[in-house]
Design an enzyme around this catalytic site. Structure first.
Site, PDB file in Angstrom:
ATOM      1  N   HIS A  42       0.743  -1.352   0.124  1.00 54.78           N
ATOM      2  CA  HIS A  42       0.446  -0.120  -0.051  1.00 54.78           C
ATOM      3  C   HIS A  42       1.117   1.103   0.048  1.00 54.78           C
ATOM      4  CE1 HIS A  42      -2.605  -2.710   2.086  1.00 54.78           C
ATOM      5  NE2 HIS A  42      -3.390  -2.130   1.085  1.00 54.78           N
TER       6      HIS A  42
ATOM      7  N   LYS B 241     -15.513  -7.395   6.440  1.00 47.79           N
ATOM      8  CA  LYS B 241     -14.205  -7.692   6.434  1.00 47.79           C
ATOM      9  C   LYS B 241     -14.127  -8.128   7.982  1.00 47.79           C
ATOM     10  CE  LYS B 241     -11.507  -7.115   3.038  1.00 47.79           C
ATOM     11  NZ  LYS B 241      -9.511  -6.088   1.993  1.00 47.79           N
TER      12      LYS B 241
ATOM     13  N   ARG C 192      -2.871  -5.868  -8.441  1.00 50.24           N
ATOM     14  CA  ARG C 192      -1.872  -7.142  -8.009  1.00 50.24           C
ATOM     15  C   ARG C 192      -1.508  -7.759  -9.101  1.00 50.24           C
ATOM     16  NH1 ARG C 192      -3.327  -8.619  -2.043  1.00 50.24           N
ATOM     17  NH2 ARG C 192      -5.333  -8.057  -3.891  1.00 50.24           N
TER      18      ARG C 192
ATOM     19  N   SER D 183      -3.120  -7.822   3.435  1.00 52.99           N
ATOM     20  CA  SER D 183      -3.055  -8.114   4.536  1.00 52.99           C
ATOM     21  C   SER D 183      -3.774  -9.225   5.498  1.00 52.99           C
ATOM     22  CB  SER D 183      -4.175  -7.107   4.862  1.00 52.99           C
ATOM     23  OG  SER D 183      -4.329  -5.404   4.214  1.00 52.99           O
TER      24      SER D 183
HETATM   25  N1  COA Z   1       0.244  -4.627  -2.330  1.00 54.06           N
HETATM   26  C1  COA Z   1       0.115  -5.368  -1.157  1.00 54.06           C
HETATM   27  N2  COA Z   1      -1.714  -5.581  -1.149  1.00 54.06           N
HETATM   28  C2  COA Z   1      -2.660  -4.794  -1.804  1.00 54.06           C
HETATM   29  C3  COA Z   1      -2.189  -3.615  -2.388  1.00 54.06           C
HETATM   30  C4  COA Z   1      -0.412  -3.425  -2.271  1.00 54.06           C
HETATM   31  N3  COA Z   1      -0.409  -2.503  -3.941  1.00 54.06           N
HETATM   32  N4  COA Z   1      -3.832  -3.327  -2.717  1.00 54.06           N
HETATM   33  C5  COA Z   1      -3.998  -4.075  -2.872  1.00 54.06           C
HETATM   34  N5  COA Z   1      -3.513  -5.196  -1.398  1.00 54.06           N
HETATM   35  C6  COA Z   1      -4.969  -6.347  -0.737  1.00 54.06           C
HETATM   36  C7  COA Z   1      -5.093  -5.587   0.479  1.00 54.06           C
HETATM   37  O1  COA Z   1      -3.988  -5.882   0.928  1.00 54.06           O
HETATM   38  C8  COA Z   1      -5.713  -6.129   0.149  1.00 54.06           C
HETATM   39  O2  COA Z   1      -6.349  -7.241   1.212  1.00 54.06           O
HETATM   40  P1  COA Z   1      -6.994  -8.667   1.713  1.00 54.06           P
HETATM   41  O3  COA Z   1      -7.843  -8.060   1.323  1.00 54.06           O
HETATM   42  O4  COA Z   1      -6.421  -9.458   2.357  1.00 54.06           O
HETATM   43  O5  COA Z   1      -8.123  -7.713   3.457  1.00 54.06           O
HETATM   44  C9  COA Z   1      -6.491  -6.333  -0.711  1.00 54.06           C
HETATM   45  O6  COA Z   1      -5.345  -6.252  -1.499  1.00 54.06           O
HETATM   46  C10 COA Z   1      -8.008  -5.292  -0.664  1.00 54.06           C
HETATM   47  O7  COA Z   1      -7.757  -4.463  -0.220  1.00 54.06           O
HETATM   48  P2  COA Z   1      -8.122  -2.899  -0.007  1.00 54.06           P
HETATM   49  O8  COA Z   1      -6.992  -2.420  -1.746  1.00 54.06           O
HETATM   50  O9  COA Z   1      -8.178  -2.501   1.075  1.00 54.06           O
HETATM   51  O10 COA Z   1      -9.147  -2.972  -0.656  1.00 54.06           O
HETATM   52  P3  COA Z   1     -11.255  -3.165  -0.262  1.00 54.06           P
HETATM   53  O11 COA Z   1     -11.776  -4.399  -0.895  1.00 54.06           O
HETATM   54  O12 COA Z   1     -10.880  -4.063   0.707  1.00 54.06           O
HETATM   55  O13 COA Z   1     -11.440  -2.902   0.077  1.00 54.06           O
HETATM   56  C11 COA Z   1     -12.848  -0.761  -0.784  1.00 54.06           C
HETATM   57  C12 COA Z   1     -12.538  -1.621  -0.785  1.00 54.06           C
HETATM   58  C13 COA Z   1     -13.447  -0.173   1.112  1.00 54.06           C
HETATM   59  C14 COA Z   1     -12.019   0.461  -1.571  1.00 54.06           C
HETATM   60  C15 COA Z   1     -14.563  -0.531  -1.290  1.00 54.06           C
HETATM   61  O14 COA Z   1     -15.031  -1.346  -0.726  1.00 54.06           O
HETATM   62  C16 COA Z   1     -15.110   0.561  -1.014  1.00 54.06           C
HETATM   63  O15 COA Z   1     -15.386   1.567  -1.918  1.00 54.06           O
HETATM   64  N6  COA Z   1     -15.835   0.690   0.181  1.00 54.06           N
HETATM   65  C17 COA Z   1     -16.470   1.385  -0.011  1.00 54.06           C
HETATM   66  C18 COA Z   1     -18.704   1.408  -0.051  1.00 54.06           C
HETATM   67  C19 COA Z   1     -18.827   1.613  -1.363  1.00 54.06           C
HETATM   68  O16 COA Z   1     -18.507   2.776  -2.114  1.00 54.06           O
HETATM   69  N7  COA Z   1     -19.405   0.331  -2.181  1.00 54.06           N
HETATM   70  C20 COA Z   1     -19.436   0.547  -3.462  1.00 54.06           C
HETATM   71  C21 COA Z   1     -18.719   0.102  -4.010  1.00 54.06           C
HETATM   72  S1  COA Z   1     -18.877  -0.027  -5.692  1.00 54.06           S
END
Ligand code: COA
Length: 159
Positions: A18, A42, A91, A129
């Site tokens: 991140h 989550k 990724r 994560s």
């Molecule tokens: N390097 C390493 N790991 C990475 C990474 C990177 N560059 N980018 C993402 N990841 C990993 C994260 O660690 C995470 O791992 P996990 O699933 O084990 O927790 C995973 O990829 C994806 O996580 P993250 O980037 O935190 O995104 P998310 O899917 O948890 O969050 C939101 C998504 C919060 C952006 C999305 O749910 C959201 O917008 N929520 C608000 C409500 C909303 O608007 N909903 C409608 C959407 S259309």
């Protein structure tokens, strides 16, 4: 005109992957708002405020970064922040499918909102994560994957 990008995620916890995306975003935008989502679905290990505090500490040397919490729609946050750009790290192809769907739905709700994808640095392409938490739970070494302050917080949380 100054450009603000929002980098949203659950950040449970923030990893070096991140941070790499944030550092590269700072080359492209004047300010990056790291938006820590509640992501109740989550069942995060860390409370939202703890995730915000840890991200703030991990990013304290970056003055153009602001870390905030949000619990609602990303498009509403973008409107509140007067931001028209979302940054997401990708990724893999699997990530891209999910990310393209979210970007598309966000565009339906807010056509002026643009999502920019940055490919994850190869060093962090396998990182997540969830895997960091799992390795820590089984007493594996996570110091290569997260900043020291976050490693310490995970160890305390799991002890
Ligand atoms: N390097 C390493 N790991 C990475 C990474 C990177 N560059 N980018 C993402 N990841 C990993 C994260 O660690 C995470 O791992 P996990 O699933 O084990 O927790 C995973 O990829 C994806 O996580 P993250 O980037 O935190 O995104 P998310 O899917 O948890 O969050 C939101 C998504 C919060 C952006 C999305 O749910 C959201 O917008 N929520 C608000 C409500 C909303 O608007 N909903 C409608 C959407 S259309």
């Amino acid at each position: 005109m100054s450009k603000t990008a929002i980098y949203p995620g659950t950040f449970d916890p923030m990893t070096n992957g991140h941070i790499n995306i944030i550092q590269r975003s700072l080359e492209l935008f004047d300010k990056v708002v790291v938006a820590v989502a509640a992501s109740a679905g989550k069942s995060p290990l860390f409370e939202m405020q703890q995730r915000v505090d840890l991200a703030k500490q991990a990013l304290c040397t970056h003055q153009q970064v602001e870390v905030i919490a949000f619990d609602g729609l990303l498009v509403d946050l973008a409107r509140q922040q007067h931001a028209s750009i979302i940054v997401r790290g990708v990724r893999s192809i699997a990530d891209f499918e999910y990310e393209a769907q979210m970007a598309g739905m966000n565009r339906q709700m807010m056509p002026e909102l643009e999502t920019i994808f940055l490919t994850t640095h190869s060093q962090w392409a396998d990182l997540s994560s969830t895997l960091v938490r799992d390795i820590a739970r089984h007493h594996g070494k996570i110091s290569n994957f997260v900043p020291a302050i976050i490693e310490q917080a995970i160890m305390e949380k799991l002890s």
